[in-house]
Motif scaffolding. Structure first.
Motif, mmCIF file in Angstrom:
data_model
loop_
_atom_site.group_PDB
_atom_site.id
_atom_site.type_symbol
_atom_site.label_atom_id
_atom_site.label_comp_id
_atom_site.label_asym_id
_atom_site.label_seq_id
_atom_site.Cartn_x
_atom_site.Cartn_y
_atom_site.Cartn_z
ATOM 1 N N GLU A 623 1.028 -0.991 -0.048
ATOM 2 C CA GLU A 623 0.027 0.099 -0.043
ATOM 3 C C GLU A 623 0.949 1.131 0.102
ATOM 4 O O GLU A 623 0.133 2.248 -0.205
ATOM 5 C CB GLU A 623 -0.432 0.658 1.416
ATOM 6 C CG GLU A 623 -1.784 -0.872 1.300
ATOM 7 C CD GLU A 623 -2.808 -1.108 2.389
ATOM 8 O OE1 GLU A 623 -2.627 -0.241 3.269
ATOM 9 O OE2 GLU A 623 -2.661 -2.294 2.447
ATOM 10 N N PHE A 624 1.946 0.993 0.190
ATOM 11 C CA PHE A 624 3.262 2.452 0.153
ATOM 12 C C PHE A 624 3.936 2.393 -1.005
ATOM 13 O O PHE A 624 3.734 1.769 -1.815
ATOM 14 C CB PHE A 624 3.927 2.178 1.734
ATOM 15 C CG PHE A 624 3.861 1.897 2.997
ATOM 16 C CD1 PHE A 624 3.261 3.406 3.682
ATOM 17 C CD2 PHE A 624 3.219 0.855 3.442
ATOM 18 C CE1 PHE A 624 2.346 3.575 4.424
ATOM 19 C CE2 PHE A 624 2.185 1.060 4.755
ATOM 20 C CZ PHE A 624 1.958 1.746 5.042
ATOM 21 N N GLN A 625 3.945 3.596 -1.194
ATOM 22 C CA GLN A 625 4.654 4.254 -3.014
ATOM 23 C C GLN A 625 5.879 5.015 -2.053
ATOM 24 O O GLN A 625 5.596 5.865 -1.212
ATOM 25 C CB GLN A 625 3.631 4.898 -3.668
ATOM 26 C CG GLN A 625 3.881 6.120 -3.350
ATOM 27 C CD GLN A 625 2.455 6.180 -4.192
ATOM 28 O OE1 GLN A 625 1.454 5.911 -5.624
ATOM 29 N NE2 GLN A 625 1.412 6.964 -3.636
ATOM 30 N N TYR A 626 7.109 4.499 -2.995
ATOM 31 C CA TYR A 626 7.936 5.776 -2.841
ATOM 32 C C TYR A 626 7.809 6.868 -3.795
ATOM 33 O O TYR A 626 7.738 6.776 -4.937
ATOM 34 C CB TYR A 626 9.361 5.514 -3.044
ATOM 35 C CG TYR A 626 9.228 3.985 -2.076
ATOM 36 C CD1 TYR A 626 9.786 3.991 -1.073
ATOM 37 C CD2 TYR A 626 9.007 2.638 -2.403
ATOM 38 C CE1 TYR A 626 10.017 3.114 -0.425
ATOM 39 C CE2 TYR A 626 8.905 1.140 -2.253
ATOM 40 C CZ TYR A 626 9.440 1.226 -0.560
ATOM 41 O OH TYR A 626 9.511 1.011 0.390
ATOM 42 N N ILE A 627 7.941 8.003 -3.450
ATOM 43 C CA ILE A 627 7.889 9.392 -4.055
ATOM 44 C C ILE A 627 8.543 10.125 -4.963
ATOM 45 O O ILE A 627 9.293 9.998 -5.894
ATOM 46 C CB ILE A 627 6.819 10.653 -2.889
ATOM 47 C CG1 ILE A 627 5.446 10.048 -2.360
ATOM 48 C CG2 ILE A 627 6.821 11.649 -4.045
ATOM 49 C CD1 ILE A 627 4.766 9.739 -3.580
ATOM 50 N N ARG A 628 10.509 10.598 -3.663
ATOM 51 C CA ARG A 628 11.566 11.184 -3.684
ATOM 52 C C ARG A 628 12.221 10.742 -2.777
ATOM 53 O O ARG A 628 12.027 11.094 -1.851
ATOM 54 C CB ARG A 628 10.967 12.940 -4.684
ATOM 55 C CG ARG A 628 10.394 13.397 -3.119
ATOM 56 C CD ARG A 628 10.335 14.714 -3.887
ATOM 57 N NE ARG A 628 9.227 14.971 -4.969
ATOM 58 C CZ ARG A 628 8.256 14.850 -5.543
ATOM 59 N NH1 ARG A 628 7.147 14.323 -4.054
ATOM 60 N NH2 ARG A 628 7.902 14.806 -6.375
ATOM 61 N N GLU A 629 13.501 11.484 -3.598
ATOM 62 C CA GLU A 629 14.859 11.455 -2.726
ATOM 63 C C GLU A 629 15.183 13.184 -2.151
ATOM 64 O O GLU A 629 15.129 13.121 -3.598
ATOM 65 C CB GLU A 629 16.210 10.172 -2.764
ATOM 66 C CG GLU A 629 15.517 8.432 -2.570
ATOM 67 C CD GLU A 629 16.574 7.891 -2.732
ATOM 68 O OE1 GLU A 629 17.799 8.270 -3.456
ATOM 69 O OE2 GLU A 629 16.668 6.992 -3.211
ATOM 70 N N ILE A 630 15.505 12.822 -1.404
ATOM 71 C CA ILE A 630 15.690 14.330 -1.146
ATOM 72 C C ILE A 630 17.117 14.712 -0.069
ATOM 73 O O ILE A 630 17.147 13.670 0.653
ATOM 74 C CB ILE A 630 14.928 15.505 -0.656
ATOM 75 C CG1 ILE A 630 13.301 15.283 -1.070
ATOM 76 C CG2 ILE A 630 15.625 16.347 -0.248
ATOM 77 C CD1 ILE A 630 12.378 16.231 0.080
ATOM 78 N N CYS A 631 18.301 15.070 -0.980
ATOM 79 C CA CYS A 631 19.289 15.089 -0.707
ATOM 80 C C CYS A 631 20.179 16.499 0.604
ATOM 81 O O CYS A 631 19.243 17.148 -0.017
ATOM 82 C CB CYS A 631 20.607 15.694 -1.235
ATOM 83 S SG CYS A 631 20.955 13.903 -2.452
ATOM 84 N N LEU A 632 19.989 16.295 1.526
ATOM 85 C CA LEU A 632 20.540 17.527 2.593
ATOM 86 C C LEU A 632 22.139 17.342 2.484
ATOM 87 O O LEU A 632 22.915 16.634 2.269
ATOM 88 C CB LEU A 632 20.410 17.158 3.841
ATOM 89 C CG LEU A 632 18.381 16.976 4.328
ATOM 90 C CD1 LEU A 632 18.039 16.276 5.731
ATOM 91 C CD2 LEU A 632 17.822 17.811 3.430
ATOM 92 N N CYS A 633 22.410 18.331 3.225
ATOM 93 C CA CYS A 633 24.428 18.556 3.590
ATOM 94 C C CYS A 633 24.577 17.789 4.324
ATOM 95 O O CYS A 633 26.214 17.494 4.899
ATOM 96 C CB CYS A 633 24.390 19.902 3.687
ATOM 97 S SG CYS A 633 23.924 20.846 4.746
ATOM 98 N N ASP A 634 23.743 17.492 5.375
ATOM 99 C CA ASP A 634 24.242 16.909 6.812
ATOM 100 C C ASP A 634 22.902 15.781 7.214
ATOM 101 O O ASP A 634 21.826 15.908 6.921
ATOM 102 C CB ASP A 634 24.777 17.413 8.008
ATOM 103 C CG ASP A 634 25.923 18.267 7.721
ATOM 104 O OD1 ASP A 634 26.880 17.174 8.358
ATOM 105 O OD2 ASP A 634 25.344 18.820 7.066
ATOM 106 N N PRO A 635 23.642 15.184 7.499
ATOM 107 C CA PRO A 635 22.388 14.072 8.107
ATOM 108 C C PRO A 635 20.495 14.437 9.287
ATOM 109 O O PRO A 635 21.848 14.990 10.290
ATOM 110 C CB PRO A 635 22.864 13.002 9.311
ATOM 111 C CG PRO A 635 23.965 12.420 8.379
ATOM 112 C CD PRO A 635 24.609 13.917 8.181
ATOM 113 N N PRO A 636 19.718 14.582 9.691
ATOM 114 C CA PRO A 636 19.885 15.888 10.344
ATOM 115 C C PRO A 636 19.091 14.798 11.741
ATOM 116 O O PRO A 636 18.778 13.130 12.023
ATOM 117 C CB PRO A 636 17.899 15.366 9.444
ATOM 118 C CG PRO A 636 17.169 13.962 9.149
ATOM 119 C CD PRO A 636 19.561 14.127 7.656
#
Length: 916
Positions: A623-636
């Protein structure tokens, strides 16, 4: 444990949830309209001339003053003094006359500052901690730091915790104990302990202040109102707080109205009791007092349909708050309306809707608390704050110049028993006597907090906890509520379901399933978990109905191997995840995998009574779908999902890392700087989404600080992030480990206390001491763990009490005794407590929820408010009336002035013990 105990399965019962799930009741409730809207108030005088009073915030409880519409509920427990003295006057309470350290230095801008540090015991409950006060020209900062016998605490580390890392001159210790007198004067700049309020009588149809001040006599209803406010006292010879009235020659009247409320002395300047002059139409003598009061009550006769009062009718540049009171003789009720000058910060309690009170004592409590809170809030306006800052700056600089010669003198001999790890101040027996006498004189002259002596309250507070589980042998890693049960993850025994009764916990997963985060979403029939750690960590999703059926059919306990079909494949290596707190449209999950964000949504939301998938599908993974990936400068380190007003390309993700909070657009991945943290070390705690009138806002919590930032309006895909008049910040007294927002309260959970403040302004209302505290769950009801056993745990509704030598400690309070530290070989036993969310937010149960362990659905409505079970019965042998406290002060003053040989310490102790 390898299987479910059938007896336990049959006996485990489930009651309806005490608050709506997934925090839905908290969204949309943070509305400043509860506290009125700002209007430009204009009126005309008797001659028709236009009178302008500027812009005022008008509180009338509803948009329509005559409306009976009730958008929410109001309870007496919502009425709290904000920043009460017994929580805020630290120096008087914890430092004065006791062994502590004082330091002086200058910051990088060459401004002098003072630091006071004391090692104290929290409420005599065997929870030692350091309290520190930083005195600067901008105000005072108070923090608590945990005590560790093995870890040294330096002055530099204390200042660093207060965001002071650079100095022009390093702090030096002040060895003269007389410095305490000067620091007490600095603390008194925080504001008055006692208050004077104006009371103006206005007849029906009167439109000008000249007419109102010229009323020589009141009326029967006005006299009834005055009797409700307080006692009628004779001014000549009056020994109590006089509020600027003449107590020798009757030049300001013969009598007045006086009362003591929760330790505050209140003197009312009543217009009809002040001198009246037939020749003086403006009644200057009356205006001289009432016109110089920050807060004035206007008692207006006539029905609600008559011409209403407006602040423009009163010519005063000093009065900032007007409380309009009307009495309805038909139903014996009072109606209240509040006008606050627009620069006055928001203050509570919010008016009920409609703002009509049929219980007169309830009305008195509400009105007095509103007036006291209002005057305290007014002192934070630019006009008063600038004056106070100038005064504080002048006092600090003057004291610094006087101290400089003493800093070069030879220090006295060291004390025999210094307070580790900071060296103690040496105070001789004579010095102790003088400082204790100073403390007593401060009480007598009315400049010290005496709240606890006159309060004697034993009412249940909304944050009062209930025992949930008397003993639990495992450390809880994370948990979430499932109905009235608690689903708790442990490292030693896997995931267990506790019902809060005498039944043993039921194992759901074995110890191979190492769960670090979890969310129970009953409306979606989902359990979301983050299990394992490092590269093996993944997100797992389960159907609650399948788990419930497995428990009912007494199937084997699930293992990690049994859950392979439940893992979301692309989430491998996930170290943190977050979900949107309100699932009106779709469930959204954001998973952090190092510095990458993975956005996941649910394709087919499941609603009650409807399934979007085949009945035989045991796993909801598809039932789950992957929408997109977002890259950050550091781990949150911290994440929160923020819903946009439309849900179309305006949903945001708040992330915290390094020294900043950023907003990430879910659709584009663009990042916007929300807040920069100016500190060497940052301990991120939480980012909480709160909505004000349908617009997004965030509470950003780190170190000791909590910022409210409004994020609106959304302009396409770009949020307008800028300074807003509604933005504010406040400091916690102790560094929180977790934050819970339950409107109107925000709760900080520290290592040994729960600090309760108001969401709307950050003002403190209560601090509860809970040894070895750990918050475990807060998505619906709040669960926390403590080392305190159920039989002797601290009752959160009992008032804060300081050490037994403090003058404001009632001797009748029952002090709980917590267990001493464990010896070698002893096993720690945890005790779980529960704070029902419905008690905090005041919401009733909308519908019954199904039990995870019982087939039958309960349909009998549960009461809206479950009476909390007190953890300890507080007895109050010392209960003083309004006037008795002043009689104590009067006799003490006479003995001090008339008997020079009296033993001040004996007198002081007698006052403490209630024998004088």
């Amino acid at each position: 444990m390898n299987s479910v105990d059938p007896a336990s399965t049959k006996l485990l019962t489930f009651n309806q949830r005490s608050a709506s799930e997934d925090l839905g009741c908290r969204r949309g409730d943070f509305s400043r309209k509860h506290y009125g809207s700002v209007e430009l108030l204009i009126s005309s005088d008797a001659d028709g001339a236009i009178q302008r009073a500027g812009r005022f915030r008008v509180e009338n409880g509803s948009l329509d003053e005559t409306s009976d519409y009730t958008p929410g509920t109001w309870r007496r427990t919502d009425v709290h003094l904000e920043n009460p003295e017994y929580h805020t006057r630290w120096f008087f309470k914890y430092f004065l006359g006791k062994v502590h350290q004082n330091y002086v230095g200058t910051d990088a801008e060459k401004n002098p500052f003072y630091l006071s540090v004391v090692l104290s015991d929290q409420n005599n409950q065997r929870v030692p901690q350091y309290r520190a006060i930083l005195w600067r020209k901008t105000g005072t900062l108070k923090i608590s730091l945990p005590y560790s016998p093995t870890k040294t605490l330096s002055v530099k580390s204390i200042l660093s915790a207060m965001n002071m890392d650079r100095f022009e001159k390093g702090p030096r210790e002040i060895l003269n104990p007389e410095i305490q007198k000067d620091l007490l004067v600095l603390e008194e700049q925080e504001g008055s302990v006692n208050f004077k309020f104006g009371v103006l009588f206005a007849r029906d149809g009167q439109l000008t202040d000249d007419e109102m001040f010229s009323n020589e006599m009141g009326s029967e209803s006005f006299d009834k109102f005055l009797n409700l406010l307080g006692d009628t006292v004779t001014l000549q010879g009056w020994a109590g707080y006089r509020g600027g009235l003449d107590t020798k020659n009757d030049t300001t009247g013969i009598k007045s109205i006086y009362t003591v409320y929760q330790g505050h002395e209140l003197m009312f300047h009543v217009s009809t009791m002040l001198p009246y002059s037939k020749e003086n139409k403006q009644q200057v003598e009356r205006k001289r007092h009432i016109g110089n009061d920050i807060v004035t009550i206007v008692f207006q006769e006539g029905d609600d349909a008559s011409s209403s009062f407006k602040p423009s009718m009163i010519r005063s540049h000093f009065t900032h708050i007007f409380a309009l009171v009307r009495y309805n003789s038909q139903n014996d009720s009072y109606r209240l309306k509040i006008f606050s000058e627009e620069s006055v910060p928001l203050f509570g309690p919010p008016l009920p809707s409609p703002p009509v009170f049929t219980d007169h004592h309830e009305f008195r409590d509400f009105l007095l608390v509103k007036l006291i809170n209002g005057e305290k809030a007014t002192l934070e306006t630019p006009t008063f704050a600038q004056k106070r800052q100038r005064t504080l700056d002048m006092l600090i600089r003057s004291l610094y110049q006087d101290l400089m010669p003493d800093l070069h003198k030879v220090a006295p001999q060291p004390c025999a028993t210094p307070t580790p790890p900071v060296p103690a101040v040496c105070v001789s027996s004579d010095g102790v006597s003088r400082l204790q006498a100073l403390k007593l004189k401060t009480i007598v002259r009315g400049d010290a907090p005496t709240s606890l002596v006159t309060t004697g309250l034993c009412r249940k507070e909304p944050w009062e906890s209930q025992p949930f589980c008397s003993t639990f042998p495992y450390e809880i890693v994370c948990a979430d509520s499932w109905g009235q049960s608690l689903l708790a993850a442990t490292d030693a025994a896997g995931v267990m379901l506790l019902d809060g009764k005498t039944l043993p916990p039921v194992q759901v997963f074995d110890r191979t399933m190492v769960v670090k985060q979890m969310h129970v979403l009953e409306p979606q029939d989902l359990l979301i978990t983050r299990a394992d750690k490092g590269k093996d960590a993944r997100l797992y999703v389960f159907r609650l109905s399948t788990m419930k059926r497995g428990l009912e059919e007494r199937q084997l306990v699930r293992s990690k191997c049994d859950s392979r079909e439940n893992k979301l494949e692309k989430t491998k290596g996930c170290h943190l995840y977050s979900i949107n707190t309100h699932h009106g449209s779709e469930l959204r999950i954001v998973a952090a995998i190092r510095n990458k964000l993975l956005l996941i949504t649910r394709k087919h939301p499941r609603f009650e009574g409807f399934s979007a998938v085949a009945p035989g599908a045991e796993s909801p993974v598809e039932e789950f779908q992957y929408i997109r990936e977002i890259c950050l400068c550091d781990p949150p380190v911290v994440m929160a999902l923020v819903d946009g007003p439309t849900g179309e390309n305006d949903n945001m993700i708040c992330v915290a890392y390094k020294h900043q909070f950023d907003l990430i657009n879910e659709s584009t991945g663009d990042a916007y700087r929300l807040h920069h943290v100016d500190a060497n070390r940052v301990n991120f705690v939480a980012a909480i989404d709160v909505y004000e009138d349908g617009e997004a806002g965030l509470l950003l919590c780190y170190n000791y600080v909590c910022y409210y930032k409004k994020v609106c309006p959304f302009n396409g895909s770009t949020p307008m992030i800028q300074s807003n008049t509604s933005d504010f910040h406040f400091s916690w007294n102790q560094m929180p480990n977790a934050i819970v927002c339950a409107f109107p309260y925000i709760l900080a959970f520290t290592t040994d206390s729960i600090e309760i403040r108001l969401v709307v302004n950050g003002n403190l209302v209560y601090t509860a001491v809970v040894p070895e505290l750990q918050l475990t769950s807060s998505r619906s009801d709040i669960y926390f763990v403590s080392s305190a056993p159920v039989s002797s745990a601290s009752n959160c509704s009992s008032r804060d009490t300081s050490s037994q030598s403090s003058p404001q400690t009632p001797t009748g309070y029952e002090m709980p005794v917590f267990p001493s530290p464990l010896g070698d070989g002893e096993a720690a036993c945890k005790h779980i407590f529960k704070i029902p969310l419905c008690n905090l937010v005041g919401r009733s149960i909308e519908r019954p929820l199904k039990s995870p362990l019982v087939n039958k659905v309960l349909t009998t409505p549960a009461p809206a408010m479950v009476p909390p079970t007190p953890l300890i019965s507080a007895t109050h042998s010392l209960s003083l009336s309004r006037m008795e406290i002043k009689e104590i002060a009067s006799r003490t003053r006479k003995e001090l002035l008339g008997n020079e040989h009296i033993d001040l310490i004996t007198l002081f102790c007698a006052h403490v013990n209630g024998t004088i």
